[in-house]
Write a protein that holds these residues in place. Structure first.
Motif, PDB file in Angstrom:
ATOM      1  N   VAL A 171       0.827  -1.211   0.000  1.00  0.00           N
ATOM      2  CA  VAL A 171       0.000   0.000   0.000  1.00  0.00           C
ATOM      3  C   VAL A 171       0.854   1.251   0.000  1.00  0.00           C
ATOM      4  O   VAL A 171       1.988   1.251   0.491  1.00  0.00           O
ATOM      5  CB  VAL A 171      -0.947   0.051   1.222  1.00  0.00           C
ATOM      6  CG1 VAL A 171      -1.881  -1.130   1.257  1.00  0.00           C
ATOM      7  CG2 VAL A 171      -0.162   0.171   2.522  1.00  0.00           C
ATOM      8  N   ASP A 172       0.300   2.312  -0.555  1.00  0.00           N
ATOM      9  CA  ASP A 172       0.810   3.659  -0.341  1.00  0.00           C
ATOM     10  C   ASP A 172      -0.226   4.395   0.488  1.00  0.00           C
ATOM     11  O   ASP A 172      -1.199   3.790   0.973  1.00  0.00           O
ATOM     12  CB  ASP A 172       1.096   4.360  -1.677  1.00  0.00           C
ATOM     13  CG  ASP A 172      -0.110   4.331  -2.627  1.00  0.00           C
ATOM     14  OD1 ASP A 172      -1.240   4.107  -2.149  1.00  0.00           O
ATOM     15  OD2 ASP A 172       0.085   4.542  -3.833  1.00  0.00           O
ATOM     16  N   ASP A 298       2.202  10.355  -6.239  1.00  0.00           N
ATOM     17  CA  ASP A 298       1.248   9.320  -6.643  1.00  0.00           C
ATOM     18  C   ASP A 298       1.185   9.271  -8.174  1.00  0.00           C
ATOM     19  O   ASP A 298       0.937  10.287  -8.837  1.00  0.00           O
ATOM     20  CB  ASP A 298      -0.135   9.656  -6.061  1.00  0.00           C
ATOM     21  CG  ASP A 298      -1.187   8.609  -6.390  1.00  0.00           C
ATOM     22  OD1 ASP A 298      -0.838   7.557  -6.965  1.00  0.00           O
ATOM     23  OD2 ASP A 298      -2.371   8.842  -6.069  1.00  0.00           O
ATOM     24  N   LEU A 299       1.407   8.089  -8.738  1.00  0.00           N
ATOM     25  CA  LEU A 299       1.420   7.947 -10.194  1.00  0.00           C
ATOM     26  C   LEU A 299       0.037   7.690 -10.787  1.00  0.00           C
ATOM     27  O   LEU A 299      -0.109   7.735 -12.009  1.00  0.00           O
ATOM     28  CB  LEU A 299       2.354   6.801 -10.595  1.00  0.00           C
ATOM     29  CG  LEU A 299       3.854   7.035 -10.418  1.00  0.00           C
ATOM     30  CD1 LEU A 299       4.625   5.782 -10.810  1.00  0.00           C
ATOM     31  CD2 LEU A 299       4.321   8.227 -11.241  1.00  0.00           C
ATOM     32  N   ARG A 300      -0.958   7.399  -9.989  1.00  0.00           N
ATOM     33  CA  ARG A 300      -2.273   7.062 -10.542  1.00  0.00           C
ATOM     34  C   ARG A 300      -2.774   8.113 -11.535  1.00  0.00           C
ATOM     35  O   ARG A 300      -3.216   7.766 -12.634  1.00  0.00           O
ATOM     36  CB  ARG A 300      -3.291   6.864  -9.408  1.00  0.00           C
ATOM     37  CG  ARG A 300      -3.046   5.635  -8.547  1.00  0.00           C
ATOM     38  CD  ARG A 300      -4.040   5.587  -7.404  1.00  0.00           C
ATOM     39  NE  ARG A 300      -3.828   4.453  -6.501  1.00  0.00           N
ATOM     40  CZ  ARG A 300      -2.942   4.431  -5.521  1.00  0.00           C
ATOM     41  NH1 ARG A 300      -2.163   5.499  -5.300  1.00  0.00           N
ATOM     42  NH2 ARG A 300      -2.800   3.368  -4.755  1.00  0.00           N
ATOM     43  N   PHE A 312      -5.792  -0.514  -5.693  1.00  0.00           N
ATOM     44  CA  PHE A 312      -5.071  -0.938  -4.503  1.00  0.00           C
ATOM     45  C   PHE A 312      -3.624  -1.248  -4.854  1.00  0.00           C
ATOM     46  O   PHE A 312      -3.329  -1.869  -5.874  1.00  0.00           O
ATOM     47  CB  PHE A 312      -5.742  -2.183  -3.912  1.00  0.00           C
ATOM     48  CG  PHE A 312      -5.084  -2.717  -2.675  1.00  0.00           C
ATOM     49  CD1 PHE A 312      -5.394  -2.190  -1.434  1.00  0.00           C
ATOM     50  CD2 PHE A 312      -4.155  -3.746  -2.749  1.00  0.00           C
ATOM     51  CE1 PHE A 312      -4.792  -2.681  -0.289  1.00  0.00           C
ATOM     52  CE2 PHE A 312      -3.554  -4.248  -1.615  1.00  0.00           C
ATOM     53  CZ  PHE A 312      -3.871  -3.706  -0.380  1.00  0.00           C
ATOM     54  N   GLY A 313      -2.694  -0.814  -4.019  1.00  0.00           N
ATOM     55  CA  GLY A 313      -1.290  -1.107  -4.242  1.00  0.00           C
ATOM     56  C   GLY A 313      -0.420   0.084  -3.898  1.00  0.00           C
ATOM     57  O   GLY A 313      -0.862   1.034  -3.247  1.00  0.00           O
ATOM     58  N   CYS A 314       0.822   0.034  -4.347  1.00  0.00           N
ATOM     59  CA  CYS A 314       1.772   1.124  -4.111  1.00  0.00           C
ATOM     60  C   CYS A 314       2.157   1.721  -5.459  1.00  0.00           C
ATOM     61  O   CYS A 314       2.867   1.087  -6.241  1.00  0.00           O
ATOM     62  CB  CYS A 314       3.003   0.600  -3.368  1.00  0.00           C
ATOM     63  SG  CYS A 314       4.096   1.914  -2.797  1.00  0.00           S
ATOM     64  N   PHE A 315       1.687   2.919  -5.732  1.00  0.00           N
ATOM     65  CA  PHE A 315       1.878   3.576  -7.031  1.00  0.00           C
ATOM     66  C   PHE A 315       2.690   4.858  -6.853  1.00  0.00           C
ATOM     67  O   PHE A 315       2.264   5.943  -7.244  1.00  0.00           O
ATOM     68  CB  PHE A 315       0.521   3.890  -7.666  1.00  0.00           C
ATOM     69  CG  PHE A 315      -0.265   2.681  -8.075  1.00  0.00           C
ATOM     70  CD1 PHE A 315      -0.231   2.212  -9.379  1.00  0.00           C
ATOM     71  CD2 PHE A 315      -1.033   1.982  -7.151  1.00  0.00           C
ATOM     72  CE1 PHE A 315      -0.948   1.094  -9.759  1.00  0.00           C
ATOM     73  CE2 PHE A 315      -1.750   0.862  -7.520  1.00  0.00           C
ATOM     74  CZ  PHE A 315      -1.711   0.411  -8.825  1.00  0.00           C
ATOM     75  N   LEU A 316       3.851   4.731  -6.269  1.00  0.00           N
ATOM     76  CA  LEU A 316       4.650   5.910  -5.944  1.00  0.00           C
ATOM     77  C   LEU A 316       5.897   6.006  -6.816  1.00  0.00           C
ATOM     78  O   LEU A 316       6.439   5.001  -7.255  1.00  0.00           O
ATOM     79  CB  LEU A 316       5.070   5.880  -4.474  1.00  0.00           C
ATOM     80  CG  LEU A 316       3.951   5.825  -3.439  1.00  0.00           C
ATOM     81  CD1 LEU A 316       4.543   5.760  -2.035  1.00  0.00           C
ATOM     82  CD2 LEU A 316       3.028   7.040  -3.568  1.00  0.00           C
ATOM     83  N   ASN A 317       6.334   7.238  -7.024  1.00  0.00           N
ATOM     84  CA  ASN A 317       7.611   7.469  -7.687  1.00  0.00           C
ATOM     85  C   ASN A 317       8.193   8.774  -7.163  1.00  0.00           C
ATOM     86  O   ASN A 317       7.487   9.614  -6.592  1.00  0.00           O
ATOM     87  CB  ASN A 317       7.447   7.540  -9.201  1.00  0.00           C
ATOM     88  CG  ASN A 317       8.775   7.427  -9.924  1.00  0.00           C
ATOM     89  OD1 ASN A 317       9.588   6.565  -9.613  1.00  0.00           O
ATOM     90  ND2 ASN A 317       9.009   8.298 -10.875  1.00  0.00           N
ATOM     91  N   HIS A 354       6.890   2.989 -17.227  1.00  0.00           N
ATOM     92  CA  HIS A 354       8.269   2.506 -17.118  1.00  0.00           C
ATOM     93  C   HIS A 354       8.606   2.116 -15.674  1.00  0.00           C
ATOM     94  O   HIS A 354       9.344   1.145 -15.444  1.00  0.00           O
ATOM     95  CB  HIS A 354       9.238   3.583 -17.605  1.00  0.00           C
ATOM     96  CG  HIS A 354      10.685   3.210 -17.461  1.00  0.00           C
ATOM     97  ND1 HIS A 354      11.266   2.195 -18.192  1.00  0.00           N
ATOM     98  CD2 HIS A 354      11.667   3.701 -16.661  1.00  0.00           C
ATOM     99  CE1 HIS A 354      12.536   2.079 -17.853  1.00  0.00           C
ATOM    100  NE2 HIS A 354      12.813   2.977 -16.927  1.00  0.00           N
ATOM    101  N   VAL A 355       8.063   2.867 -14.719  1.00  0.00           N
ATOM    102  CA  VAL A 355       8.324   2.583 -13.302  1.00  0.00           C
ATOM    103  C   VAL A 355       7.895   1.162 -12.953  1.00  0.00           C
ATOM    104  O   VAL A 355       8.548   0.482 -12.154  1.00  0.00           O
ATOM    105  CB  VAL A 355       7.589   3.606 -12.415  1.00  0.00           C
ATOM    106  CG1 VAL A 355       7.568   3.155 -10.959  1.00  0.00           C
ATOM    107  CG2 VAL A 355       8.245   4.972 -12.537  1.00  0.00           C
TER     108      VAL A 355
END
Length: 452
Positions: A171-172, A298-300, A312-317, A354-355
């Motif tokens: 999670v983020d 947040d990349l969403r 749901f998940g970790c979408f960070l950069n 790409h991430v």
């Protein structure tokens, strides 16, 4: 200050069987990167009702949590590693059939009061770290043997502290708040059956199901890559409040000074640049030193079309900038804010995809990955941290379980819900002392609100 005593613990699994729970939930590169970092931690502080019934409270907590886990079932699983001897590699996935579920701990600190935790003009006391299970000793890789989510309810003399620890690979902040708000809604429901929820979590966006080639680690044994850093006990933590008027003033100032970005620099970018410059002054670094500012983003919304915020998940950069100290402090706020703005707007659909497809690059700590003399900005004022009640009313305060990293700042909305922000700052002691004496910084902010 006050001893924390553990009273009991139990495990909670989903109330009903989940059809997809027999599938393997593979971690993708962006999630594997976080294996060596600590669990995501957030603490809620509530006033304890005079008629607080511990037994009934935990019964309802357990029931509502089991309802929420039906929708957020990955949290009830356990990490498992598949190894491939032929190319000396491994994959890590969540196995929903293993593990005992989410761990809930009941603790008491009968000698501690609310004022001991959120007293104005004081650092966050060290005892708060014992309100989180395993504190900073737990890294995400430990999800192989420890629960992926742990919740500790600590009863104070006049309050209740809910300490939340969730594996950061799963999670983020956006996903964590989605889960916590859903759990809160179920707790507040009078029904023994789970009420409907308006936003069901999307456990895996379809494009992630096709990522199979790059989610391998070039290791087969933990001893090859698992490194644990020593906690830095010389770090002080303090919460500062920025009013909505102050935020508007800083945003206006940053945009006016960076005319080519007029009206495009956000409040978060302006605040981040302001704190970056303030901390850099407080550190009293040599003019030739470099400093970096990293905004965890947040990349969403960066995808085309944007992903739902309920994925749901970790979408960070990272959006990171490194400059010379002299350049940072001799130029104005708008100059620094424009550098951050440029980095953020470059996070487009191509970068976002790409991430999730590039080979994993394990991060050992926030500071190690973020450049020299870093300031790391995490959190967002858009997250509704104060919407989680659990039968105790709105939280009086929110404390983030920091990783003892020098220069980590967490930005969140404040309890006033008027556009103001709270900023939790972690700094080396000498730098915190200097920051508190910095006239420019203190003219724009105040300590944590005494109204708490």
């Amino acid at each position: 200050m006050g001893e924390v005593k553990l009273i009991s613990e139990f495990y909670v699994r989903p109330q009903a069987e989940v059809n997809k729970s027999n599938q393997k939930y593979y971690l993708v590169p962006s999630e594997l990167n976080l294996l060596l970092l600590s669990y995501l931690k957030c603490g809620y502080l509530y006033k304890k009702p005079q008629d607080f019934n511990t037994v009934l409270y935990f019964e309802k907590l357990k029931l509502s949590l089991s309802m929420a886990l039906v929708h957020f079932y990955p949290l009830g699983g356990q990490l498992v590693t598949e190894t491939y001897e032929h190319d000396h590699s491994s994959r890590i996935f969540v196995d929903f059939s293993k593990g005992r579920g989410v761990k809930v701990i009941h603790a008491i600190a009968p000698d501690l009061r609310l004022d001991d935790i959120i007293s104005p003009n004081n650092d966050i006391p060290m005892v708060v770290r014992s309100f989180f299970s395993f504190n900073d000793q737990l890294i995400n890789y430990d999800g192989h043997i420890q629960p992926l989510a742990l919740f500790q309810v600590t009863e104070l003399k006049d309050g209740v502290f809910l300490g939340i620890s969730i594996n950061h690979c799963l999670v983020d902040g956006t996903s964590a708040v989605h889960f916590l708000s859903t759990w809160s809604k179920f707790f507040m429901s009078s029904s023994s059956l789970p009420p409907s929820i308006s936003h069901v979590p999307i456990i895996r966006p379809s494009f992630l199901n096709n990522i199979q080639t790059n989610n391998k680690l070039p290791y087969i044994k933990p001893s090859e890559f698992v490194i644990r850093t020593t906690p830095n006990n010389g770090i002080r933590e303090r919460i500062f409040h920025f009013s909505n008027n102050t935020i508007a003033m800083l945003k206006c100032k940053a945009n006016s000074q960076a005319s080519h970005y007029q009206h495009k620099i956000s409040s978060l970018q302006a605040i981040s640049a302001f704190i970056w410059r303030s901390i850099s002054r407080a550190r009293n670094l040599h003019s030739n030193n470099l400093t970096s500012c990293t905004m965890i983003t947040d990349l969403r919304p960066r995808f085309t079309p944007p992903l739902s915020r309920h994925c749901f998940g970790c979408f960070l950069n990272e959006a990171a900038v490194t400059v010379n100290i002299t350049d940072l402090l001799s130029n104005n706020l708008g100059w620094a804010a424009s550098l951050l703005h440029e980095k953020v707007i470059r996070l487009d659909d191509k970068v976002a995809r790409h991430v999730f497809c590039k080979s994993p690059e394990l991060e050992i700590s926030c500071n190690a990955s973020s450049g020299p003399n870093p300031v790391i900005v995490v959190g967002s004022p858009r997250l509704d941290l104060y919407g989680c009640e659990y039968g105790l009313g709105r939280p009086l305060g929110v404390i983030i379980g920091a990783d003892n990293d020098d220069g980590e700042i967490t930005i969140s909305s404040s309890s006033k819900l008027d556009g103001s922000m709270d900023v939790q700052v972690s700094l080396a002691s000498y730098a915190m002392n200097a920051l508190l004496l910095d006239q420019e910084f203190m003219s724009f902010t105040s300590y944590i609100k005494s109204t708490l």
